[in-house]
Design an enzyme around this catalytic site. Structure first.
Site, PDB file in Angstrom:
ATOM      1  N   HIS A 225       0.860  -1.176   0.000  1.00 46.01           N
ATOM      2  CA  HIS A 225       0.000   0.000   0.000  1.00 46.01           C
ATOM      3  C   HIS A 225       0.900   1.232   0.000  1.00 46.01           C
ATOM      4  CE1 HIS A 225      -2.793   2.998   1.680  1.00 46.01           C
ATOM      5  NE2 HIS A 225      -3.785   2.196   1.336  1.00 46.01           N
TER       6      HIS A 225
ATOM      7  N   ASP B  47       2.932  -4.467   8.239  1.00 42.80           N
ATOM      8  CA  ASP B  47       1.682  -3.748   7.999  1.00 42.80           C
ATOM      9  C   ASP B  47       0.557  -4.772   8.056  1.00 42.80           C
ATOM     10  OD1 ASP B  47      -0.522  -2.409   7.089  1.00 42.80           O
ATOM     11  OD2 ASP B  47       0.345  -1.780   5.183  1.00 42.80           O
TER      12      ASP B  47
ATOM     13  N   GLN C   8      -4.587  -5.223   6.614  1.00 37.70           N
ATOM     14  CA  GLN C   8      -5.476  -6.162   5.928  1.00 37.70           C
ATOM     15  C   GLN C   8      -5.428  -7.557   6.551  1.00 37.70           C
ATOM     16  OE1 GLN C   8      -7.601  -5.496   3.438  1.00 37.70           O
ATOM     17  NE2 GLN C   8      -7.003  -3.354   3.192  1.00 37.70           N
TER      18      GLN C   8
ATOM     19  N   LYS D 292     -10.978  -0.981   9.829  1.00 37.35           N
ATOM     20  CA  LYS D 292     -11.074  -2.158   8.957  1.00 37.35           C
ATOM     21  C   LYS D 292     -11.495  -3.407   9.725  1.00 37.35           C
ATOM     22  CE  LYS D 292      -7.491  -0.440   5.791  1.00 37.35           C
ATOM     23  NZ  LYS D 292      -8.349  -0.084   4.652  1.00 37.35           N
TER      24      LYS D 292
ATOM     25  N   CYS E  78      -4.576   2.407  -3.854  1.00 38.72           N
ATOM     26  CA  CYS E  78      -3.318   2.882  -3.239  1.00 38.72           C
ATOM     27  C   CYS E  78      -2.195   1.877  -3.447  1.00 38.72           C
ATOM     28  CB  CYS E  78      -3.513   3.179  -1.749  1.00 38.72           C
ATOM     29  SG  CYS E  78      -4.549   4.607  -1.437  1.00 38.72           S
TER      30      CYS E  78
END
Length: 410
Positions: free
Chosen positions: A122, A200, A203, A226, A365
């Site tokens: 991202h 990260d 997700q 999220k 993104c």
């Protein structure tokens, strides 16, 4: 795995499903809908617990402090951190990555050092390191994907060397769904050069158990919105010794220890990085969201969403007018990225919206990854535990409607 009855019970908690118009929400990778429990927790805070934490001796200040620090301890438990001092509240994963960049990377990297990331990052985990590389003289090195959208061991080992000082990678791609072997990559990066390792998990955290001690990462970031909490709250996990070695990212109230006319000293982590009035309501909503998904069960969520994704993937691969980009490997994030071979993604999304189906369209993104895929953009359907197989059937049926409306040949 969740059964039909359990999913229908869960769906009763989501107000958007009770509106006059039928909506199918497949944009969970961007943000999830919120259950009533999360919304009610926000109402409870602002009705009965609203105060500025850590700063007062009155009832409301103490209530707010308990709420805020209780949320921090819940997050510590959620990611299995050693201490609540390792949990810093921020607005989102993007801010967390920028905090690391400004407070650690700009102070510790220099010419000759290398920053290792993947092509599927991202922009938050890519543009940030471009900036750091430009400012420090460090070199930005990319890991590329094979034909199955995976990072092979050979690719990783060929890019890793003694100059790798920072390794930052997504635990789950928001475009191709790839979930790299993060734990093994971190182990190799640390043994090769002692690199600082960042995950990260924006997700990943909504769908899987997270254990920062097992991963042995130095930092991990994710966003609450999220994973069914309110917007405006995110998490930076960092090793306590590293956090306390870093300069503050922002200056002002709350993060100071002593202030004199010509100098100041600062609180240790986490207060060191939480300047100003904090988002107590957001933190409480995140605690409630974590409790909500843990009650359902992270394993149940992962198994059910995996079945949804495979069901949709198999149906879409049979459509000759659709090109699917999601990895064929079944250990993947719950999303399908695709394009009509002769239509713009925005047109597809707009037509589907007329049928009450919400999907994403654009570059998500992740422009460098899309260029590697041979496109500038794509459509994306992303799933959550409150979605159903019947919704996927309706979605597939209306992909055919889009084709007919746009007069696309099979």
């Amino acid at each position: 795995m969740l059964n039909r009855e359990q999913v229908e019970k869960i769906r009763e908690d989501f107000s958007y499903l009770k509106s006059d118009k039928k909506y199918i929400y497949f944009d969970n990778g961007a943000t999830t809908q919120k259950p009533r429990q999360v919304i009610e927790s926000l109402e409870e805070y602002y009705n009965y617990e609203n105060g500025n934490p850590h700063r007062g001796a009155h009832h409301f200040a103490m209530e707010a402090t308990d709420v805020y620090e209780g949320a921090r301890d819940k997050v510590r438990e959620f990611v299995n951190a050693k201490s609540s001092n390792e949990i810093v509240f921020v607005r989102n994963a993007t801010e967390a990555l920028n905090l690391i960049a400004y407070s650690w990377a700009l102070e510790n990297l220099s010419t000759g050092d290398e920053i290792l990331i993947s092509i599927m990052e991202h922009h938050s985990n890519l543009v940030t390191w471009q900036y750091v590389a430009n400012k420090t003289g460090a070199k930005l090195v990319y890991l590329y994907l094979d034909e199955n959208m995976q990072i092979t061991d050979e690719e990783f080992e060929s890019k890793l060397n003694k100059n790798t000082k920072l390794f930052s990678i997504t635990a789950a791609s928001n475009v191709v769904g790839t979930m790299p072997n993060v734990k093994e990559f971190i182990k190799k990066a640390k043994s090769s050069s002692g690199a600082i390792c960042i995950v990260d998990a924006a997700q990943y955290a909504p769908h899987h158990k997270v254990d920062v001690q097992d991963l042995d990462c130095d930092f991990l970031v994710f966003s609450g919105h999220k994973m069914v909490s309110a917007m405006g709250i995110g998490v930076l996990y960092g090793r306590e010794d590293i956090l306390n070695s870093m300069n503050p990212y922002m200056y002002g109230g709350e993060m100071i220890e002593y202030v004199y006319e010509d100098k100041s000293s600062y609180m240790p982590s986490p207060q060191r990085f939480e300047a100003g009035t904090v988002n107590v309501g957001g933190a409480k909503s995140l605690k409630t969201a974590i409790e909500y998904i843990e009650k359902i069960g992270m394993d149940n969520i992962y198994e059910y969403e995996s079945e949804l994704t495979t069901y949709c993937y198999d149906k879409m691969k049979k459509l000759p007018f659709i090109e699917v980009y999601t990895t064929p490997v079944k250990e993947r994030s719950p999303l399908i990225s695709f394009n009509f071979k002769d239509a713009h993604p925005h047109d597809v999304a707009s037509i589907l919206d007329n049928y009450g189906i919400a999907i994403r369209s654009g570059h998500h993104c992740a422009q460098p990854l899309h260029r590697k895929l041979g496109n500038n953009f794509s459509c994306r359907a992303s799933f959550a535990f409150y979605n159903t197989f019947e919704e996927i059937d309706y979605f597939i049926e209306h992909l055919e409607e889009v084709r007919r409306m746009l007069q696309i040949e099979s």
